[in-house]
Enzyme design. Structure first.
Site, PDB file in Angstrom:
ATOM      1  N   TYR A 134      64.612  50.215  27.376  1.00  0.00           N
ATOM      2  CA  TYR A 134      63.863  50.654  26.196  1.00  0.00           C
ATOM      3  C   TYR A 134      62.550  51.239  26.677  1.00  0.00           C
ATOM      4  O   TYR A 134      61.774  50.580  27.392  1.00  0.00           O
ATOM      5  CB  TYR A 134      63.608  49.491  25.239  1.00  0.00           C
ATOM      6  CG  TYR A 134      62.996  49.950  23.935  1.00  0.00           C
ATOM      7  CD1 TYR A 134      63.779  50.606  22.992  1.00  0.00           C
ATOM      8  CD2 TYR A 134      61.648  49.773  23.669  1.00  0.00           C
ATOM      9  CE1 TYR A 134      63.229  51.064  21.804  1.00  0.00           C
ATOM     10  CE2 TYR A 134      61.079  50.227  22.491  1.00  0.00           C
ATOM     11  CZ  TYR A 134      61.877  50.883  21.556  1.00  0.00           C
ATOM     12  OH  TYR A 134      61.325  51.343  20.387  1.00  0.00           O
ATOM     13  N   GLN A 196      67.257  48.673  16.343  1.00  0.00           N
ATOM     14  CA  GLN A 196      68.521  49.406  16.297  1.00  0.00           C
ATOM     15  C   GLN A 196      68.893  49.991  17.663  1.00  0.00           C
ATOM     16  O   GLN A 196      70.072  50.088  18.010  1.00  0.00           O
ATOM     17  CB  GLN A 196      68.487  50.510  15.230  1.00  0.00           C
ATOM     18  CG  GLN A 196      67.459  51.599  15.409  1.00  0.00           C
ATOM     19  CD  GLN A 196      66.127  51.264  14.748  1.00  0.00           C
ATOM     20  OE1 GLN A 196      65.802  50.108  14.526  1.00  0.00           O
ATOM     21  NE2 GLN A 196      65.357  52.300  14.439  1.00  0.00           N
ATOM     22  N   ASN A 219      57.340  46.208  20.853  1.00  0.00           N
ATOM     23  CA  ASN A 219      56.535  45.423  19.918  1.00  0.00           C
ATOM     24  C   ASN A 219      57.206  44.078  19.629  1.00  0.00           C
ATOM     25  O   ASN A 219      58.180  43.687  20.277  1.00  0.00           O
ATOM     26  CB  ASN A 219      56.291  46.223  18.628  1.00  0.00           C
ATOM     27  CG  ASN A 219      57.594  46.570  17.906  1.00  0.00           C
ATOM     28  OD1 ASN A 219      58.640  45.956  18.129  1.00  0.00           O
ATOM     29  ND2 ASN A 219      57.531  47.557  17.029  1.00  0.00           N
ATOM     30  N   GLN A 264      42.638  46.265  29.599  1.00  0.00           N
ATOM     31  CA  GLN A 264      43.852  45.611  29.115  1.00  0.00           C
ATOM     32  C   GLN A 264      43.744  45.226  27.645  1.00  0.00           C
ATOM     33  O   GLN A 264      44.750  45.228  26.925  1.00  0.00           O
ATOM     34  CB  GLN A 264      44.161  44.382  29.965  1.00  0.00           C
ATOM     35  CG  GLN A 264      44.616  44.715  31.369  1.00  0.00           C
ATOM     36  CD  GLN A 264      45.819  45.646  31.385  1.00  0.00           C
ATOM     37  OE1 GLN A 264      46.902  45.289  30.945  1.00  0.00           O
ATOM     38  NE2 GLN A 264      45.638  46.854  31.912  1.00  0.00           N
ATOM     39  N   HIS A 267      45.373  47.490  25.063  1.00  0.00           N
ATOM     40  CA  HIS A 267      46.808  47.511  24.751  1.00  0.00           C
ATOM     41  C   HIS A 267      47.078  47.151  23.295  1.00  0.00           C
ATOM     42  O   HIS A 267      48.061  47.620  22.709  1.00  0.00           O
ATOM     43  CB  HIS A 267      47.558  46.540  25.655  1.00  0.00           C
ATOM     44  CG  HIS A 267      47.950  47.136  26.974  1.00  0.00           C
ATOM     45  ND1 HIS A 267      48.995  48.015  27.122  1.00  0.00           N
ATOM     46  CD2 HIS A 267      47.415  46.986  28.210  1.00  0.00           C
ATOM     47  CE1 HIS A 267      49.098  48.375  28.384  1.00  0.00           C
ATOM     48  NE2 HIS A 267      48.151  47.774  29.077  1.00  0.00           N
ATOM     49  N   GLU A 332      49.091  37.232  32.986  1.00  0.00           N
ATOM     50  CA  GLU A 332      49.988  38.327  33.359  1.00  0.00           C
ATOM     51  C   GLU A 332      49.381  39.141  34.506  1.00  0.00           C
ATOM     52  O   GLU A 332      50.010  39.364  35.533  1.00  0.00           O
ATOM     53  CB  GLU A 332      50.228  39.220  32.148  1.00  0.00           C
ATOM     54  CG  GLU A 332      51.088  40.435  32.431  1.00  0.00           C
ATOM     55  CD  GLU A 332      51.144  41.392  31.250  1.00  0.00           C
ATOM     56  OE1 GLU A 332      52.075  42.223  31.217  1.00  0.00           O
ATOM     57  OE2 GLU A 332      50.267  41.334  30.375  1.00  0.00           O
ATOM     58  N   HIS A 333      48.154  39.614  34.312  1.00  0.00           N
ATOM     59  CA  HIS A 333      47.431  40.363  35.332  1.00  0.00           C
ATOM     60  C   HIS A 333      46.204  39.557  35.748  1.00  0.00           C
ATOM     61  O   HIS A 333      45.445  39.095  34.889  1.00  0.00           O
ATOM     62  CB  HIS A 333      46.933  41.713  34.799  1.00  0.00           C
ATOM     63  CG  HIS A 333      47.999  42.573  34.209  1.00  0.00           C
ATOM     64  ND1 HIS A 333      48.226  42.641  32.839  1.00  0.00           N
ATOM     65  CD2 HIS A 333      48.902  43.400  34.779  1.00  0.00           C
ATOM     66  CE1 HIS A 333      49.218  43.487  32.610  1.00  0.00           C
ATOM     67  NE2 HIS A 333      49.658  43.953  33.766  1.00  0.00           N
ATOM     68  N   ASP A 366      49.525  49.618  36.044  1.00  0.00           N
ATOM     69  CA  ASP A 366      50.020  49.978  34.716  1.00  0.00           C
ATOM     70  C   ASP A 366      50.625  51.379  34.706  1.00  0.00           C
ATOM     71  O   ASP A 366      51.638  51.625  34.050  1.00  0.00           O
ATOM     72  CB  ASP A 366      48.880  49.928  33.697  1.00  0.00           C
ATOM     73  CG  ASP A 366      48.755  48.577  33.019  1.00  0.00           C
ATOM     74  OD1 ASP A 366      49.539  47.675  33.348  1.00  0.00           O
ATOM     75  OD2 ASP A 366      47.864  48.429  32.169  1.00  0.00           O
ATOM     76  N   HIS A 426      90.666  17.090  40.698  1.00  0.00           N
ATOM     77  CA  HIS A 426      89.811  17.522  41.801  1.00  0.00           C
ATOM     78  C   HIS A 426      90.248  16.830  43.092  1.00  0.00           C
ATOM     79  O   HIS A 426      90.362  17.453  44.152  1.00  0.00           O
ATOM     80  CB  HIS A 426      88.344  17.182  41.512  1.00  0.00           C
ATOM     81  CG  HIS A 426      87.648  18.166  40.632  1.00  0.00           C
ATOM     82  ND1 HIS A 426      87.922  18.300  39.299  1.00  0.00           N
ATOM     83  CD2 HIS A 426      86.682  19.078  40.909  1.00  0.00           C
ATOM     84  CE1 HIS A 426      87.159  19.228  38.780  1.00  0.00           C
ATOM     85  NE2 HIS A 426      86.387  19.733  39.737  1.00  0.00           N
TER      86      HIS A 426
END
Length: 445
Positions: A134, A196, A219, A264, A267, A332-333, A366, A426
């Protein structure tokens, strides 16, 4: 991105907050309304197929054509519609990201070992067959997203990578995103957005088989769709709002620290930004500098809201406390601006990706220029998970090869354990092979 109460309690008295978030945590991706809407959409698309995909495309993105696939010529020519400097920058980022992924791939080698005489075991790294990427293209089209998803998957050896990207207001795909996907080796591109798009790829509604794995940011609806589709397909990770944290001492440049926190925060209005410092004076300088920079920043409405609601500044008594607090945040960063960056690099272990020194801004990663992947864990996920890499597209498939001579090393112990568990079948598989050893004519049957 927040501290855990247990850590705060354990470190009580060894730090102070100069600024705390106005909101305790970023808006949850698990919003009940989002969950319900995504569940309804996925169920409808699974039952009704491509017609439902088209209805949602028309309703949500004003896409009215049944033809959602872009012609290869449109994809290949996308670079010619870009300014030359942008085209060259995309080419650089694409190549650098794939070069780093190739280095990672070279470190993942097939192997076979003889654990005991006649007992051979090994592993082969086999790429998944089909990946769906995506590629976001909303208010801020993430041009480098294709480098990190399509390009890295192709470097891993994935035979088929398809991509979906939402239409722009004029109904076309974003040319910069298209060109990045083209350079990254994408096989097919569809103009579809949101839930979708993910459903169409996961359910095999785009004229081909379902994908095995879904990757790429999006999102809250995209994140929730990935969560609900996990199991039907594999996913890269569940990423929330982008995060940044900086650890700094008195040697840091307050203006650079402030700029990187805002970089950041830009964003989205719910993107956390945190500073942990051993210098109170630096902490106060950074707060003042952020206010100054926001006064002229074109995206101050976004970055300013994020800093106001989710920004924090914490003063630690010493670097050991600073490191403990940062590992608890697990951002994250993570940027490190100190006189001894190597100490922090050796000490810290919970982060998506680390940026060492004042010259290493998150923005370089980024936009794909640093080579490393920008699809990274958020919301504390770095405590247990790493970001997307070439290894995520590879299955380390193990195998065993046992000789008759090794059977006596395995079968008796397997019988003992199986009998203790009451698993007679077994036990029988081992017993039959022991019996074959006593029947020389049958050994190689």
């Amino acid at each position: 991105m927040r501290y855990t109460p247990a850590v705060l309690q354990a470190l009580q008295g060894s730090f102070v907050h100069l600024k705390t978030p106005r909101v305790s945590a970023p808006a949850a991706q698990r919003d009940p309304a989002v969950i319900a809407k995504v569940s309804e959409m996925l169920s409808t698309i699974e039952r009704q197929g491509f017609d439902a995909v088209l209805r949602y495309a028309a309703e949500l993105d004003r896409w009215t054509s049944r033809d959602v696939e872009l012609e290869p010529e449109i994809i290949a020519s996308s670079g010619s519609r870009l300014p030359s400097d942008l085209r060259e920058a995309i080419e650089l980022g694409s190549q650098r990201t794939r070069d780093f992924a190739a280095q990672q791939r070279s470190a993942l080698t097939d192997f076979e070992t003889e654990l005991a005489p006649g007992l051979f075991a090994g592993a082969r790294y086999i790429p998944v067959k089909r990946v769906g990427a995506y590629l976001p293209a909303g208010r801020f089209p993430l041009t480098a997203s294709a480098f990190m998803t399509v390009g890295v998957a192709k470097t891993a050896g994935v035979p088929t990578v398809i991509a979906c990207t939402p239409p722009q207001p004029d109904g076309s795909a974003n040319d910069a995103v298209l060109y990045a996907a083209h350079l990254s080796g994408v096989d097919r591109v569809f103009v579809l957005g949101g839930v979708q798009a993910l459903a169409a790829m996961a359910f095999g509604l785009l004229g081909d088989l379902p994908v095995d794995m879904l990757v790429g940011a999006g999102n809250a609806y995209v994140a929730e769709a990935k969560r609900q589709l996990f199991g039907t397909v594999a996913i890269d990770l569940l990423a929330g709002p982008s995060e940044v944290a900086v650890i700094a001492d008195e040697t840091a440049d307050a203006a650079l620290v402030a700029a990187d926190l805002l970089g950041q925060a830009e964003h989205g209005p719910n993107s956390p930004a945190a500073l942990i410092t051993t210098s109170e004076s630096l902490g106060r300088e950074v707060i003042a500098e952020i206010d100054r920079q926001l006064s002229t920043l074109a995206t101050a409405d976004i970055a300013g809201a994020a800093w106001r609601d989710y920004g924090s500044v914490t003063i630690a008594n010493n670097r050991e406390i600073a490191a403990t607090l940062m590992d608890d945040l697990a951002p994250e960063h993570l940027e490190v601006h100190t006189s001894d960056d190597d100490w922090y690099h050796d000490r810290l272990s919970n982060y998506g990706s680390i940026f060492l020194g004042p010259w290493s801004t998150v923005a370089y990663s980024d936009k794909g220029m640093a080579g490393t992947n920008h699809v990274l864990p958020t919301a504390g996920g770095a405590k247990h998970s790493a970001g997307l890499s070439v290894s995520r597209f590879l299955k380390p498939l193990t195998y065993q090869r046992i000789s008759p001579e090794a059977t006596h090393l395995l079968a008796p112990a397997v019988r003992t354990i199986s009998d203790s568990e009451g698993m007679a079948a077994h036990s029988a598989t081992a017993a039959m092979r022991l019996q074959r050893l006593r029947e020389p004519a049958s050994v190689d049957r």
